[in-house]
Design an enzyme around this catalytic site. Sequence first.
Site, PDB file in Angstrom:
ATOM      1  N   GLU A  21     103.623  97.413  27.463  1.00  0.00           N
ATOM      2  CA  GLU A  21     104.195  97.807  26.172  1.00  0.00           C
ATOM      3  C   GLU A  21     103.843  96.792  25.097  1.00  0.00           C
ATOM      4  O   GLU A  21     103.926  95.582  25.320  1.00  0.00           O
ATOM      5  CB  GLU A  21     105.715  97.922  26.279  1.00  0.00           C
ATOM      6  CG  GLU A  21     106.386  98.324  24.959  1.00  0.00           C
ATOM      7  CD  GLU A  21     107.860  98.569  25.126  1.00  0.00           C
ATOM      8  OE1 GLU A  21     108.208  99.559  25.813  1.00  0.00           O
ATOM      9  OE2 GLU A  21     108.670  97.779  24.605  1.00  0.00           O
ATOM     10  N   PRO A  24     104.035  96.837  16.995  1.00  0.00           N
ATOM     11  CA  PRO A  24     103.198  96.608  15.809  1.00  0.00           C
ATOM     12  C   PRO A  24     103.455  95.228  15.215  1.00  0.00           C
ATOM     13  O   PRO A  24     104.593  94.910  14.851  1.00  0.00           O
ATOM     14  CB  PRO A  24     103.638  97.710  14.840  1.00  0.00           C
ATOM     15  CG  PRO A  24     104.279  98.746  15.700  1.00  0.00           C
ATOM     16  CD  PRO A  24     104.942  97.989  16.803  1.00  0.00           C
ATOM     17  N   ARG A 111     116.069 108.642  20.645  1.00  0.00           N
ATOM     18  CA  ARG A 111     116.949 108.892  19.492  1.00  0.00           C
ATOM     19  C   ARG A 111     116.690 107.842  18.420  1.00  0.00           C
ATOM     20  O   ARG A 111     116.523 108.150  17.251  1.00  0.00           O
ATOM     21  CB  ARG A 111     118.416 108.848  19.922  1.00  0.00           C
ATOM     22  CG  ARG A 111     119.385 109.209  18.796  1.00  0.00           C
ATOM     23  CD  ARG A 111     120.791 108.728  19.084  1.00  0.00           C
ATOM     24  NE  ARG A 111     120.897 107.274  18.973  1.00  0.00           N
ATOM     25  CZ  ARG A 111     122.037 106.603  19.073  1.00  0.00           C
ATOM     26  NH1 ARG A 111     123.159 107.250  19.308  1.00  0.00           N
ATOM     27  NH2 ARG A 111     122.054 105.294  18.959  1.00  0.00           N
ATOM     28  N   GLY A 112     116.668 106.590  18.853  1.00  0.00           N
ATOM     29  CA  GLY A 112     116.516 105.494  17.894  1.00  0.00           C
ATOM     30  C   GLY A 112     117.821 105.193  17.198  1.00  0.00           C
ATOM     31  O   GLY A 112     118.773 105.979  17.221  1.00  0.00           O
ATOM     32  N   TYR A 153     118.997 103.865  30.807  1.00  0.00           N
ATOM     33  CA  TYR A 153     119.720 102.606  30.606  1.00  0.00           C
ATOM     34  C   TYR A 153     120.477 102.230  31.881  1.00  0.00           C
ATOM     35  O   TYR A 153     121.569 102.746  32.132  1.00  0.00           O
ATOM     36  CB  TYR A 153     120.659 102.729  29.402  1.00  0.00           C
ATOM     37  CG  TYR A 153     119.896 103.086  28.154  1.00  0.00           C
ATOM     38  CD1 TYR A 153     119.388 102.099  27.324  1.00  0.00           C
ATOM     39  CD2 TYR A 153     119.614 104.423  27.845  1.00  0.00           C
ATOM     40  CE1 TYR A 153     118.647 102.414  26.208  1.00  0.00           C
ATOM     41  CE2 TYR A 153     118.864 104.753  26.725  1.00  0.00           C
ATOM     42  CZ  TYR A 153     118.381 103.749  25.910  1.00  0.00           C
ATOM     43  OH  TYR A 153     117.639 104.073  24.813  1.00  0.00           O
ATOM     44  N   GLN A 184     115.357 100.809  29.939  1.00  0.00           N
ATOM     45  CA  GLN A 184     115.666  99.620  29.170  1.00  0.00           C
ATOM     46  C   GLN A 184     115.459  98.399  30.071  1.00  0.00           C
ATOM     47  O   GLN A 184     115.434  98.504  31.294  1.00  0.00           O
ATOM     48  CB  GLN A 184     117.121  99.725  28.701  1.00  0.00           C
ATOM     49  CG  GLN A 184     117.808  98.451  28.266  1.00  0.00           C
ATOM     50  CD  GLN A 184     117.297  97.974  26.928  1.00  0.00           C
ATOM     51  OE1 GLN A 184     116.166  97.543  26.850  1.00  0.00           O
ATOM     52  NE2 GLN A 184     118.123  98.055  25.900  1.00  0.00           N
TER      53      GLN A 184
END
Length: 567
Positions: A21, A24, A111-112, A153, A184
Amino acid sequence: MKIVDKLLQAEKEQRATYSFEFFPPKTEPGLANLFDRLERMARLKPDFVSCTWGAGGFTQEKTLEICSTAQSVYGLETLMHLTCTNMERSTIDEALEKAKEAGIQNILALRGDSPRGQEYWTPCDTGFTHASDLVRYIREKHGDYFCIGVGGYPEGHMDAPDQATDLKYLKEKVDCGADFILTQLFFDVNTFINFVQRCRAEGITVPIIPGIMPIPTNQSFRRIINLCRIQVPKSILDDLDAIRGDDQKVKDYGVNLATDMIKKILATKLVPGFHLSTLNLERSVRLILDGLDIVRQEPHNLFPSKHAAKLMPWMAGRDHVENWDEFPNGRYGDARSPAFGENTYGASQVLPTSEAVLKWGKPVEKEDITELFIKYIQGKLDNLPWCDEPLQTETDMIQQQLSQINRNGYWTVGSQPAVNGVPSDDTVYGWGPKGGFVYQKAFIEFFVEDTQVPALLKKLRADPCVTYFATNQNGEFKTNMDDEAQNAVTWGVFPGKEIIQPTIIERVSFLAWKEEAYSLWTEWEQQYPPESPTAKLLRDVGQRYWLLNVVHNDFQEPDSLFDAMLS
């Protein structure tokens, strides 16, 4: 190729999958260096790579650029993160179409958080309230074209009332069309194993990929677990506490811990592989894969690729290109590093302004804010929006001066005292391996009301040992430094090593931090009703106050800077 197909293929070949992962970077040189790093890490042949997506599409353009480059230039199967909270339907449609154009078939539907942790914000009326809404929409709009992953999670999502409820939400995401689960971060293997078993008991049958983060530095590790509210076994915290001053030992410990965790997880046969949160660095990833003896590596070139050559001419011919920035130092590390300003977008982090009323009350006058800063300096508050951990011990020697500086209207968000050649194993100022010496220039960073700025800058310019950067929310900028100047304010000298400079203050890093620093005023403001006295006060402060960073370059005069600020 879809990730689920890769997982099936790996199962037939009786091998574990591994993936990386990235996030940016905050600066253009950092982005160029990330592309260089992607090129080298592609030779490790990961099954896929992913790139995070900032809340509310905050990093949308860079995320798309990184994903497209990874997929089309480096031939890496790419998983693009996509959040839906406060995202216009047209923005989501555009992102999915651009993913298609780049050949990307894999989406991590999240979802964020609300943009930058806001409570009083106006959500877009698009019907995207939960990740399940986004999964359902992608399936309705694009059928089976995309392979869709969702977040899991192991300790339960921080917004869920309990783990059982969180598991039902996860089942709903899968029932809406998710193909796999990416978890997570966690640091307790038994917690993860229990999570997988509970998923299976709930009827969730899709593959579950554990997210693993090798510990980067003690400071960044503490920040990440605090923001994400991750439980860490006491034995790990004790081990880290014993070596916290030596970044190399911490990083080595992180590699060994991650390797051991992965071995234990793979031995259960419950998962197809693992996903490494690289924090845009590569050495730990290589060492973990070597320790697991599963890497499918092509020979790699240690020198910069064409993407970074123009930005990194100083690096040509050096034999440690991949390791030059392995010890990022937050907002004042090397701004050319892809790890500059370490980022955990993918972790659904809790931003510092959440629960603002409980932490900082309802300030209605400037003096109320001043008192909050003073309480933080005195250790009566654990955090402020710009400071998510208590002050370090080294600040004790300047605590009285800092308190008075804040009473004078300079709200400090960063500082350090001068240090002239203290042994590297000193319990307060030491860092790095034993046998060395460390040095610091005194610096202070603060917000100050616009009416005070002209006289203050005049006073600072009168001292030839002082350098400064100053800016405001509107982008006005003042300095007495050259545009390309790099000012090392912390450095260490160790046996058999080059001089190490972990903290560098320069224009590009200051301006990158400025964007976040002012957004935190907005975040704090938006934790209160828009027309409340507190929101109006915080809005006014954010609009009128300047951010200054001031360095006194004579590190042999420990009191000069702070005395000058009080004169």
